[in-house]
Design a protein around this motif. Sequence first.
Motif, PDB file in Angstrom:
ATOM      1  N   ARG A  53       0.965  -1.342  -0.103  1.00 45.92           N
ATOM      2  CA  ARG A  53       0.102  -0.070  -0.048  1.00 45.92           C
ATOM      3  C   ARG A  53       0.843   1.167  -0.008  1.00 45.92           C
ATOM      4  O   ARG A  53       1.967   1.197   0.622  1.00 45.92           O
ATOM      5  CB  ARG A  53      -0.884   0.116   1.215  1.00 45.92           C
ATOM      6  CG  ARG A  53      -2.091  -0.966   1.339  1.00 45.92           C
ATOM      7  CD  ARG A  53      -2.797  -0.628   2.567  1.00 45.92           C
ATOM      8  NE  ARG A  53      -4.013  -1.846   2.759  1.00 45.92           N
ATOM      9  CZ  ARG A  53      -3.756  -2.711   3.749  1.00 45.92           C
ATOM     10  NH1 ARG A  53      -2.682  -2.648   4.007  1.00 45.92           N
ATOM     11  NH2 ARG A  53      -4.674  -3.731   3.827  1.00 45.92           N
ATOM     12  N   LYS A  54       0.397   2.223  -0.740  1.00 44.70           N
ATOM     13  CA  LYS A  54       0.822   3.551  -0.620  1.00 44.70           C
ATOM     14  C   LYS A  54       0.239   4.174   0.599  1.00 44.70           C
ATOM     15  O   LYS A  54      -0.995   4.665   0.201  1.00 44.70           O
ATOM     16  CB  LYS A  54       0.725   4.332  -1.902  1.00 44.70           C
ATOM     17  CG  LYS A  54       1.507   5.808  -1.724  1.00 44.70           C
ATOM     18  CD  LYS A  54       1.412   6.475  -3.186  1.00 44.70           C
ATOM     19  CE  LYS A  54       2.038   7.790  -2.893  1.00 44.70           C
ATOM     20  NZ  LYS A  54       2.006   8.475  -4.266  1.00 44.70           N
ATOM     21  N   GLU A  55       0.798   4.542   1.593  1.00 44.90           N
ATOM     22  CA  GLU A  55       0.197   5.110   2.930  1.00 44.90           C
ATOM     23  C   GLU A  55       0.211   6.668   2.861  1.00 44.90           C
ATOM     24  O   GLU A  55      -0.739   7.112   3.609  1.00 44.90           O
ATOM     25  CB  GLU A  55       0.787   4.568   4.252  1.00 44.90           C
ATOM     26  CG  GLU A  55       0.800   3.143   4.375  1.00 44.90           C
ATOM     27  CD  GLU A  55      -0.544   2.665   4.933  1.00 44.90           C
ATOM     28  OE1 GLU A  55      -1.531   3.121   4.862  1.00 44.90           O
ATOM     29  OE2 GLU A  55      -0.534   1.252   5.336  1.00 44.90           O
ATOM     30  N   GLY A  56       0.991   7.308   1.987  1.00 44.90           N
ATOM     31  CA  GLY A  56       1.062   8.491   1.977  1.00 44.90           C
ATOM     32  C   GLY A  56       2.184   8.934   1.181  1.00 44.90           C
ATOM     33  O   GLY A  56       3.014   8.131   0.645  1.00 44.90           O
ATOM     34  N   ASP A  57       2.670  10.226   1.497  1.00 34.52           N
ATOM     35  CA  ASP A  57       3.826  10.683   0.994  1.00 34.52           C
ATOM     36  C   ASP A  57       5.012  10.307   1.307  1.00 34.52           C
ATOM     37  O   ASP A  57       5.413  10.316   2.511  1.00 34.52           O
ATOM     38  CB  ASP A  57       4.018  12.423   0.641  1.00 34.52           C
ATOM     39  CG  ASP A  57       5.222  12.760   0.128  1.00 34.52           C
ATOM     40  OD1 ASP A  57       5.586  11.943  -0.852  1.00 34.52           O
ATOM     41  OD2 ASP A  57       5.694  14.037   0.333  1.00 34.52           O
ATOM     42  N   ARG A  58       5.834   9.181   0.629  1.00 32.81           N
ATOM     43  CA  ARG A  58       6.974   8.639   0.916  1.00 32.81           C
ATOM     44  C   ARG A  58       6.539   7.579   2.224  1.00 32.81           C
ATOM     45  O   ARG A  58       7.489   7.384   3.194  1.00 32.81           O
ATOM     46  CB  ARG A  58       7.896   9.505   1.518  1.00 32.81           C
ATOM     47  CG  ARG A  58       8.504  10.515   0.326  1.00 32.81           C
ATOM     48  CD  ARG A  58       9.505  11.431   0.807  1.00 32.81           C
ATOM     49  NE  ARG A  58       9.828  12.528  -0.316  1.00 32.81           N
ATOM     50  CZ  ARG A  58      10.778  12.143  -1.358  1.00 32.81           C
ATOM     51  NH1 ARG A  58      11.503  11.068  -1.296  1.00 32.81           N
ATOM     52  NH2 ARG A  58      10.917  13.019  -2.307  1.00 32.81           N
ATOM     53  N   LEU A  59       5.630   7.206   2.202  1.00 29.06           N
ATOM     54  CA  LEU A  59       5.104   6.177   3.226  1.00 29.06           C
ATOM     55  C   LEU A  59       4.657   4.965   2.626  1.00 29.06           C
ATOM     56  O   LEU A  59       3.564   4.990   1.685  1.00 29.06           O
ATOM     57  CB  LEU A  59       4.004   6.680   4.093  1.00 29.06           C
ATOM     58  CG  LEU A  59       4.478   7.759   4.913  1.00 29.06           C
ATOM     59  CD1 LEU A  59       3.176   8.381   5.905  1.00 29.06           C
ATOM     60  CD2 LEU A  59       5.617   7.443   6.100  1.00 29.06           C
ATOM     61  N   ALA A  60       4.902   3.828   2.882  1.00 30.20           N
ATOM     62  CA  ALA A  60       4.482   2.424   2.125  1.00 30.20           C
ATOM     63  C   ALA A  60       4.539   1.496   3.203  1.00 30.20           C
ATOM     64  O   ALA A  60       5.154   1.435   4.281  1.00 30.20           O
ATOM     65  CB  ALA A  60       5.409   2.057   1.121  1.00 30.20           C
ATOM     66  N   SER A  61       3.425   0.454   3.040  1.00 30.38           N
ATOM     67  CA  SER A  61       3.376  -0.922   4.042  1.00 30.38           C
ATOM     68  C   SER A  61       3.197  -1.871   3.220  1.00 30.38           C
ATOM     69  O   SER A  61       3.155  -1.831   1.996  1.00 30.38           O
ATOM     70  CB  SER A  61       2.347  -0.650   4.851  1.00 30.38           C
ATOM     71  OG  SER A  61       0.848  -0.573   4.000  1.00 30.38           O
ATOM     72  N   ALA A  62       3.615  -3.022   3.662  1.00 26.12           N
ATOM     73  CA  ALA A  62       3.743  -4.383   3.224  1.00 26.12           C
ATOM     74  C   ALA A  62       3.301  -5.395   3.878  1.00 26.12           C
ATOM     75  O   ALA A  62       3.719  -5.243   5.251  1.00 26.12           O
ATOM     76  CB  ALA A  62       5.038  -4.718   2.713  1.00 26.12           C
ATOM     77  N   GLN A  63       2.384  -6.379   3.563  1.00 25.31           N
ATOM     78  CA  GLN A  63       1.722  -7.552   4.367  1.00 25.31           C
ATOM     79  C   GLN A  63       1.933  -8.763   3.751  1.00 25.31           C
ATOM     80  O   GLN A  63       2.169  -8.734   2.421  1.00 25.31           O
ATOM     81  CB  GLN A  63       0.426  -7.317   4.814  1.00 25.31           C
ATOM     82  CG  GLN A  63       0.439  -5.828   5.704  1.00 25.31           C
ATOM     83  CD  GLN A  63      -1.036  -5.753   6.018  1.00 25.31           C
ATOM     84  OE1 GLN A  63      -2.090  -6.081   5.187  1.00 25.31           O
ATOM     85  NE2 GLN A  63      -1.402  -5.118   7.332  1.00 25.31           N
ATOM     86  N   VAL A  64       1.857  -9.902   4.204  1.00 27.82           N
ATOM     87  CA  VAL A  64       1.288 -11.167   3.504  1.00 27.82           C
ATOM     88  C   VAL A  64       0.336 -11.492   4.309  1.00 27.82           C
ATOM     89  O   VAL A  64      -0.273 -11.425   5.061  1.00 27.82           O
ATOM     90  CB  VAL A  64       2.711 -11.984   3.755  1.00 27.82           C
ATOM     91  CG1 VAL A  64       3.830 -11.893   3.160  1.00 27.82           C
ATOM     92  CG2 VAL A  64       3.067 -12.218   5.324  1.00 27.82           C
TER      93      VAL A  64
END
Length: 553
Positions: free
Chosen positions: A277-288
Motif C-alpha cells: 500500500r501507499k500510505e502517504g507521501d513517502r510512506l508505504a506498507s507491506a503485508q502477507v
Amino acid sequence: MEKRVVIFLILSLTILVGYEYFLRQMGLTPPPSQQADQQAPASTVPQTPETATAPEKNPAAAPIGRPDERSAPVPTGAQTVEVATDLYRAAISNRGGVITSWELTRYRLAPASASPPVQLVHKEGKFAGPLSLHTNDEALTRRVNEALYEVERDFSRLDAAHPTGHVTLTYRVPGSPVRVEKQLTFHHGSYVVDVAVVTEGISGTLATGLGTNFGIVEWSEGLIGLIGPASRIDDKIEKDLPDTEQELKGSVKWVALQDKYFMSVAIPTGATAALVRKEGDRLASAQVRFPAPSASAPLAFRLYAGPKEFEILKTLDVGLEDTIDFGWFIFGSWDMVKAVAKPLFSVLRFLHDYTQNYGIAIVLLTVGIKLLFAPLQYKSYKSMKEMQLLQPKVLALQTKYKDDRDRLNKELIKLYRDHKVNPVGGCLPMLLQMPVFVALFNVLYMTIELRQAPFLLWVTDLSMPDPYYVLPILMGVTMMIQQKITPTTMDPVQAKIMLLLPAFMTLLFLNFASGLVLYWFTNNLLTIGQQFVTDRYIYRQPTFSTSSDQPTT
C-alpha cells in the motif's frame, strides 16, 4: 564515431546527475532537514550496556533465572519488552504486540561515534506497526491491535551461551472465544526472528507483516535501485509502488520494504498473497496474507530486519540478494552488467579482506581492470593514432567528392583497406569495456559495504561526496592531461570545444560518491601512464608514403 561516443557519455552523465537535481527543483525530494527528522530515532530502548542486557523489571516481562523458566504476568498497562543482541536492540510493546523500535547497533546515521544508531521502525506512529494483524472484521482488527497482551519470555539476554530466546504475547478477548498468541524466537548473531501467530475464534484470511516504512531509513530517489516495497511472487520480483493498494496473488516467497542500504523482509510459509500500500507521501506498507489459521497450522514467517549485505541475504536462500540492484544500465536492467558486477564485487571484498580499507581495494581493483583491458586499449590507441595520420587524406577525399556521397564512401573504404586501418577500431574496445565500467559504478553506488567506509585523511565516507572537492578536481586535471595526449581526428575548432569536457565532468563529479571519483581518478592516472609507456617503448608510428599511399615504418 568518436564524437558519437563523447556525446553519448555526456548525455548519460547528464541524466545520472540531472535526474536527482530536477526532482529537488520540482519539490519531489524533501530537504535534508526533513529527511533527518524522519531518520532520527525516538528510541524507547535504553542504550547503556547495563540496561540493554538487564532483566525486565515490569510485570509484563518478569526476569527468570533459567531459559526454561516462564512467568505468567498479567498486563496492568502499556509496557515494553526489550531484546538486546550483538546486532540490534529491539523493543516490543504489549499494546498490540507490535515492534516499536529496532536499532542496528553496528550502523549509525553518521560516521561520528556520537551519532545515534540506525532506526528501522518508522516513528511517526500514524499507522500500524510491524507484526500488527488484519482480519476480515475491521472492529476485531482494531481491537487486537490496540489491546494489552500478556507477555512471557524465557531469557534475560542472548549471547553465545544462550543463543536462542522466546517472547510470547497473548491476548484473549473477554467474553469471546477469540484468542491471539504471537510467538517470537530470537537468535544470537542473526537478524532473523522466527514468528508464529496462533489464533482461535477467528475465521477467514489473516494478514500480518511489516507495517509502515519498517526498514526504510532514508526515502531519497537515487540513480539506481528502488525505495519502497518489493516482493517475490511465483519466482517473479515485483518492485512497483501502487497509487493506492495492490494485492499480488500467488506463491509468496518474500515481501520487503527497502531503501538503498537497509530493509525488512517477511519470508512466509504458506502465504497466498502479498499486499502493498501507499500510505502517504513517502510512506508505504507491506503485508502477507494467509488462509484461515488454526491452532494446528499457525501463521508462520521469518522476519529479517537489517542491512542489505550480499552474503547475509544470500544465506537466507530465497533470492533476497537480488534486491541489491547490480543490473542497472542507463534506462533499465541489463543482465550482462549484473553478470559482471557480482564477480567484481567479490574481488572488491576479497581485496578488502587483505587491505582492511575499501579505498585501497578500489585502487587495486582499478589496476587489475586496467591490466585486463590493456591489450584492447592498445588496439584502440593504435587505431586512433593511425586514423589521425590518415586524417589529411580523409579531408582531401571529403573535399574532392563532397557532392558525390556514394563515391566518397567507396573511396574512404578503399583508403582504409589499403592502409589496413579499422575506422571503428578506436571505439569498439571502449564499447566492450562499457559493461565493466557500469557494473563497477553499480557496485560502488549500491553496496552497503562502502557506507561510511573511510579511505585516507579527509575522506571518511566513500559513499558520500568529497567534502573538500579534492578528488573531483584531481580527476578533472588528469582528465585534461589524458585528453591532451590522446590522438584525435577532430578539427581544431572541435578539439578546443572538447577541452571544456574536463571542466564539465568535474562539476558533475562534485556530488558523486568519493569511491566512484577515486575509481575514475585512478583510472585516468593509469591511462596517462599507459599512453606514456606505449608512445615511448611499444608503439612504432607508421608513415604513409605520398607516392604509393602505403604505410611504412
